[in-house]
Design an enzyme around this catalytic site. Structure first.
Site, PDB file in Angstrom:
ATOM      1  N   GLN A 137       0.854  -1.187   0.000  1.00 34.96           N
ATOM      2  CA  GLN A 137       0.000   0.000   0.000  1.00 34.96           C
ATOM      3  C   GLN A 137       0.894   1.243   0.000  1.00 34.96           C
ATOM      4  OE1 GLN A 137      -1.597   1.428   3.621  1.00 34.96           O
ATOM      5  NE2 GLN A 137      -3.699   1.448   2.872  1.00 34.96           N
ATOM      6  N   SER A 172       4.471  -1.029   4.125  1.00 31.02           N
ATOM      7  CA  SER A 172       4.805  -2.378   4.590  1.00 31.02           C
ATOM      8  C   SER A 172       5.095  -3.298   3.401  1.00 31.02           C
ATOM      9  CB  SER A 172       3.641  -2.976   5.387  1.00 31.02           C
ATOM     10  OG  SER A 172       3.190  -2.085   6.360  1.00 31.02           O
ATOM     11  N   GLU A 255      -9.052  -2.386   5.207  1.00 26.69           N
ATOM     12  CA  GLU A 255      -7.802  -2.462   5.968  1.00 26.69           C
ATOM     13  C   GLU A 255      -8.088  -2.414   7.471  1.00 26.69           C
ATOM     14  OE1 GLU A 255      -5.148   0.864   5.464  1.00 26.69           O
ATOM     15  OE2 GLU A 255      -3.546  -0.107   6.595  1.00 26.69           O
TER      16      GLU A 255
HETATM   17  C1  FAD Z   1       2.255  -1.017  11.319  1.00 31.06           C
HETATM   18  C2  FAD Z   1       2.003   0.074  10.339  1.00 31.06           C
HETATM   19  C3  FAD Z   1       1.837  -0.265   9.024  1.00 31.06           C
HETATM   20  C4  FAD Z   1       1.616   0.743   8.098  1.00 31.06           C
HETATM   21  N1  FAD Z   1       1.539   0.362   6.804  1.00 31.06           N
HETATM   22  C5  FAD Z   1       1.349   1.290   5.874  1.00 31.06           C
HETATM   23  C6  FAD Z   1       1.351   0.916   4.505  1.00 31.06           C
HETATM   24  O1  FAD Z   1       1.559  -0.241   4.153  1.00 31.06           O
HETATM   25  N2  FAD Z   1       1.139   1.865   3.597  1.00 31.06           N
HETATM   26  C7  FAD Z   1       0.938   3.187   3.929  1.00 31.06           C
HETATM   27  O2  FAD Z   1       0.713   3.980   3.031  1.00 31.06           O
HETATM   28  N3  FAD Z   1       0.970   3.590   5.236  1.00 31.06           N
HETATM   29  C8  FAD Z   1       1.179   2.683   6.213  1.00 31.06           C
HETATM   30  N4  FAD Z   1       1.251   3.056   7.526  1.00 31.06           N
HETATM   31  C9  FAD Z   1       1.111   4.468   7.883  1.00 31.06           C
HETATM   32  C10 FAD Z   1      -0.152   4.776   8.657  1.00 31.06           C
HETATM   33  O3  FAD Z   1      -1.292   4.724   7.841  1.00 31.06           O
HETATM   34  C11 FAD Z   1       0.035   6.161   9.289  1.00 31.06           C
HETATM   35  O4  FAD Z   1       1.117   6.048  10.220  1.00 31.06           O
HETATM   36  C12 FAD Z   1      -1.192   6.629  10.013  1.00 31.06           C
HETATM   37  O5  FAD Z   1      -2.226   6.899   9.108  1.00 31.06           O
HETATM   38  C13 FAD Z   1      -0.899   7.904  10.857  1.00 31.06           C
HETATM   39  O6  FAD Z   1      -0.273   8.872  10.080  1.00 31.06           O
HETATM   40  P1  FAD Z   1       1.077   9.589  10.581  1.00 31.06           P
HETATM   41  O7  FAD Z   1       2.027   8.525  11.012  1.00 31.06           O
HETATM   42  O8  FAD Z   1       1.504  10.507   9.494  1.00 31.06           O
HETATM   43  O9  FAD Z   1       0.654  10.413  11.881  1.00 31.06           O
HETATM   44  P2  FAD Z   1      -0.033  11.851  11.910  1.00 31.06           P
HETATM   45  O10 FAD Z   1      -1.194  11.864  10.979  1.00 31.06           O
HETATM   46  O11 FAD Z   1       1.018  12.874  11.697  1.00 31.06           O
HETATM   47  O12 FAD Z   1      -0.588  11.898  13.394  1.00 31.06           O
HETATM   48  C14 FAD Z   1       0.229  12.281  14.494  1.00 31.06           C
HETATM   49  C15 FAD Z   1      -0.666  12.347  15.737  1.00 31.06           C
HETATM   50  O13 FAD Z   1      -1.681  13.354  15.566  1.00 31.06           O
HETATM   51  C16 FAD Z   1      -2.967  12.807  15.775  1.00 31.06           C
HETATM   52  N5  FAD Z   1      -3.942  13.421  14.870  1.00 31.06           N
HETATM   53  C17 FAD Z   1      -3.769  13.697  13.551  1.00 31.06           C
HETATM   54  N6  FAD Z   1      -4.903  14.237  13.034  1.00 31.06           N
HETATM   55  C18 FAD Z   1      -5.807  14.300  14.036  1.00 31.06           C
HETATM   56  C19 FAD Z   1      -7.169  14.750  14.129  1.00 31.06           C
HETATM   57  N7  FAD Z   1      -7.817  15.240  13.053  1.00 31.06           N
HETATM   58  N8  FAD Z   1      -7.799  14.644  15.321  1.00 31.06           N
HETATM   59  C20 FAD Z   1      -7.156  14.152  16.421  1.00 31.06           C
HETATM   60  N9  FAD Z   1      -5.865  13.723  16.392  1.00 31.06           N
HETATM   61  C21 FAD Z   1      -5.202  13.783  15.219  1.00 31.06           C
HETATM   62  C22 FAD Z   1      -2.816  11.336  15.433  1.00 31.06           C
HETATM   63  O14 FAD Z   1      -3.811  10.547  16.059  1.00 31.06           O
HETATM   64  C23 FAD Z   1      -1.416  11.038  15.982  1.00 31.06           C
HETATM   65  O15 FAD Z   1      -1.463  10.803  17.372  1.00 31.06           O
HETATM   66  C24 FAD Z   1       1.516   2.093   8.492  1.00 31.06           C
HETATM   67  C25 FAD Z   1       1.710   2.441   9.818  1.00 31.06           C
HETATM   68  C26 FAD Z   1       1.975   1.449  10.738  1.00 31.06           C
HETATM   69  C27 FAD Z   1       2.223   1.849  12.146  1.00 31.06           C
END
Ligand code: FAD
Length: 402
Positions: A137, A172, A255
Site C-alpha cells: 500500500q 509495509s 484495511e
Molecule cells: C504497522 C504500520 C503499518 C503501516 N503500513 C502502511 C502501509 O503499508 N502503507 C501506507 O501507506 N501507510 C502505512 N502506515 C502508515 C499509517 O497509515 C500512518 O502512520 C497513520 O495513518 C498515521 O499517520 P502519521 O504517522 O503521518 O501520523 P499523523 O497523521 O502525523 O498523526 C500524528 C498524531 O496526531 C494525531 N492526529 C492527527 N490528526 C488528528 C485529528 N484530526 N484529530 C485528532 N488527532 C489527530 C494522530 O492521532 C497522531 O497521534 C503504516 C503504519 C503502521 C504503524
C-alpha cells in the site's frame, strides 16, 4: 443466540482442520513462517519466509481453501461468513502468517471487486488468490498520514501514461512486493479530496525505489518509497481519474477491518499458560487481567463476525471497523503489558515473543489509522456528533499552505 458450531459448521471445521493438519506447517517447525515480522532477520531469511508465504497461498488455492468467500468466477466458493471465520480460526493454530498478503487480499482485492473493470478483475484477482502477486500500500507520505487527502505525490497525464513524482512512507513489505496500490494527486485546482486518483503500479517500474526503514523492534518491513518520473499506463487507473478518494475508502475500511481482525496475534490461552508457568495464576490481580483479556477477545470475535457478515452480504464495511481497530489496539497493548509483568526481568530478553509484541504494539495501534482518527469516525458516523471543523473545506489544493 447460540454461537457454537451447528452440525454443518462442525463438519466444515473438521474438514478444514484435517486439511490443515495434513498440509500446514506446525508452529515452531522449520517450515513455519509465522515469524515473518519478528526482529533482526537477515534479508535472505526474510525473502525465504516470503517465498514460503507465497507457496502456502498457492497451496491453499490448489486445495480450494483460498479466498473462500469470493465468487466462484474468481476461484472462491461463495463460502458463508461463518465458514470463512472458522477457516481463519483453524489456520491461526499453525505456523502461518498472512501479513505479506494483507495488502493484496484485504485491500487490493476488495477494491477491485467494488471498483475494477471486468478486465482488471480478470487480470488481477486470480493471481492474487494464487499467491502470485504481493501488493504494497503506497498511500502515506511524510506530511500526509491521518490527513491522507493532503498528499502531494503528483501524477501528470502524458498521453496513455501518467508520470508520477513524489515520496511515500511506512509502506509495509514494499521491498518484497510485485505491485503497489498508489494514491496520487492528478488535479490541484480542486479541493484536496477531489483531485486524487487510485492506481496499480508495478514495483519494478523504472524510477520506483523502495528503501527499508529499521524499526525499534529490530525488523525492517516498512519502507520509504521514492517516485522519480515513474510511468504508469492509464489502464492501471482503478475507479476513474480524480475519483481516488472514494475508491480509497473501500481500501481503508477493509484495511481497518483486517487490522482489527488480527486478534490471533494475541492468543489468550497462551497468556493463561504463561501465568500458570510463572505460578501466578492464583493471584487475584493476574486473574482479573486474564479475565479482561478473554472478554475483550470474545467481544472482538463477535465484532469480527459482524464485519464478515457485512462483507458476505455485499455491504460496504462501515464504522464498525473503527470500533474493532480501536479495541484490537487496546487488547494487544493490555495483554502485552500483562505478559511483561508476568515475565518480570526475563521480559528484558529480546528473543521472547511477548517482548516483540510489546514493542510492536504501537504498530497495530497506528497502522490503518490512529486511535484519535478512529474515535473521530465513531463520533461522527455512529454517535452523530458534529463534524470536525475544517479550515480547508472548498479551497483548491494548490491554495492550501502544505
Ligand atoms: C504497522 C504500520 C503499518 C503501516 N503500513 C502502511 C502501509 O503499508 N502503507 C501506507 O501507506 N501507510 C502505512 N502506515 C502508515 C499509517 O497509515 C500512518 O502512520 C497513520 O495513518 C498515521 O499517520 P502519521 O504517522 O503521518 O501520523 P499523523 O497523521 O502525523 O498523526 C500524528 C498524531 O496526531 C494525531 N492526529 C492527527 N490528526 C488528528 C485529528 N484530526 N484529530 C485528532 N488527532 C489527530 C494522530 O492521532 C497522531 O497521534 C503504516 C503504519 C503502521 C504503524
Amino acid at each position: 443466540m447460540d454461537f457454537g458450531d451447528t452440525p454443518a459448521e462442525a463438519a466444515f471445521r473438521a474438514e478444514a482442520r484435517a486439511w490443515l493438519e495434513a498440509n500446514a506447517p506446525a508452529k515452531g517447525s522449520p517450515e513455519a513462517f509465522d515469524h515473518m515480522s519478528s526482529p533482526g532477520k537477515s534479508s535472505e531469511l526474510e525473502r525465504a519466509l516470503a517465498d514460503r508465504a507465497r507457496a502456502w497461498q498457492a497451496k491453499l488455492a490448489a486445495g480450494g481453501w483460498a479466498c473462500l468467500d469470493w465468487p466462484p468466477e474468481y476461484g472462491g466458493r461463495n463460502a458463508s461468513t461463518v465458514e470463512s471465520i472458522i477457516f481463519e480460526e483453524e489456520q491461526s493454530r499453525f505456523g502461518i502468517s498472512r501479513s505479506i498478503f494483507m495488502a493484496a487480499l484485504d485491500m487490493a482485492a476488495p477494491t477491485l471487486m467494488a471498483w475494477g473493470t471486468d478486465e482488471q478483475k480478470k487480470r488481477f484477482l486470480n493471481p492474487i488468490r494464487q499467491g502470485e502477486i504481493v501488493f504494497a500500500q503506497l498511500f502515506s507520505e511524510p506530511n500526509a498520514g491521518s490527513d491522507l487527502a493532503g498528499l502531494q505525490t503528483r501524477a501528470v497525464r502524458d498521453g496513455d501514461v501518467f508520470v508520477v513524482n513524489g515520496q511515500k512512507v511506512w509502506n509495509s513489505y514494499a521491498h518484497l512486493a510485485d505491485w503497489g496500490i498508489l494514491l496520487a494527486r492528478t488535479n490541484s485546482d480542486v479541493p484536496k479530496h477531489q483531485g486524487l486518483t487510485y492506481f496499480f503500479v508495478e514495483m519494478d517500474s523504472e524510477g520506483l525505489d523502495p528503501r527499508p526503514l529499521r524499526q525499534m523492534t529490530g525488523g525492517a518491513e516498512f519502507n520509504e518509497t521514492f517516485f522519480d518520473n515513474v510511468r504508469i499506463p492509464a489502464e492501471n487507473v482503478i475507479g476513474g481519474v480524480n475519483n481516488g478518494w472514494a475508491v480509497a475508502q473501500t481500501t481503508l475500511n477493509s484495511e481497518r477491518a483486517a487490522v482489527g481482525a488480527q486478534t490471533s496475534v494475541v492468543d489468550v490461552p497462551t497468556l493463561v499458560d504463561l501465568a500458570q508457568k510463572k505460578g501466578q495464576a492464583g493471584d487475584p490481580a493476574v486473574r482479573q487481567a486474564l479475565a479482561e483479556a478473554w472478554i475483550r477477545s470474545e467481544v472482538l470475535r463477535y465484532l469480527g463476525m459482524r464485519v464478515y457478515t457485512a462483507l458476505s452480504q455485499g455491504t460496504e464495511i462501515g464504522p464498525e471497523a473503527s470500533i474493532m481497530k480501536l479495541l484490537t489496539g487496546d487488547h494487544i497493548r493490555n495483554t502485552s503489558q500483562t505478559a511483561m509483568e508476568l515475565l518480570g526481568p526475563e521480559g528484558m530478553l529480546n528473543d521472547d515473543v511477548w517482548v516483540t509484541r510489546m514493542v510492536s504494539h504501537f504498530a497495530h495501534t497506528i497502522g490503518g489509522g490512529t486511535p484519535e482518527i478512529q474515535r473521530n469516525v465513531i463520533g461522527e458516523r455512529i454517535l452523530g456528533l458534529p463534524r470536525e471543523p475544517r479550515a480547508d473545506k472548498g479551497i483548491p489544493f494548490r491554495d492550501l499552505k502544505v
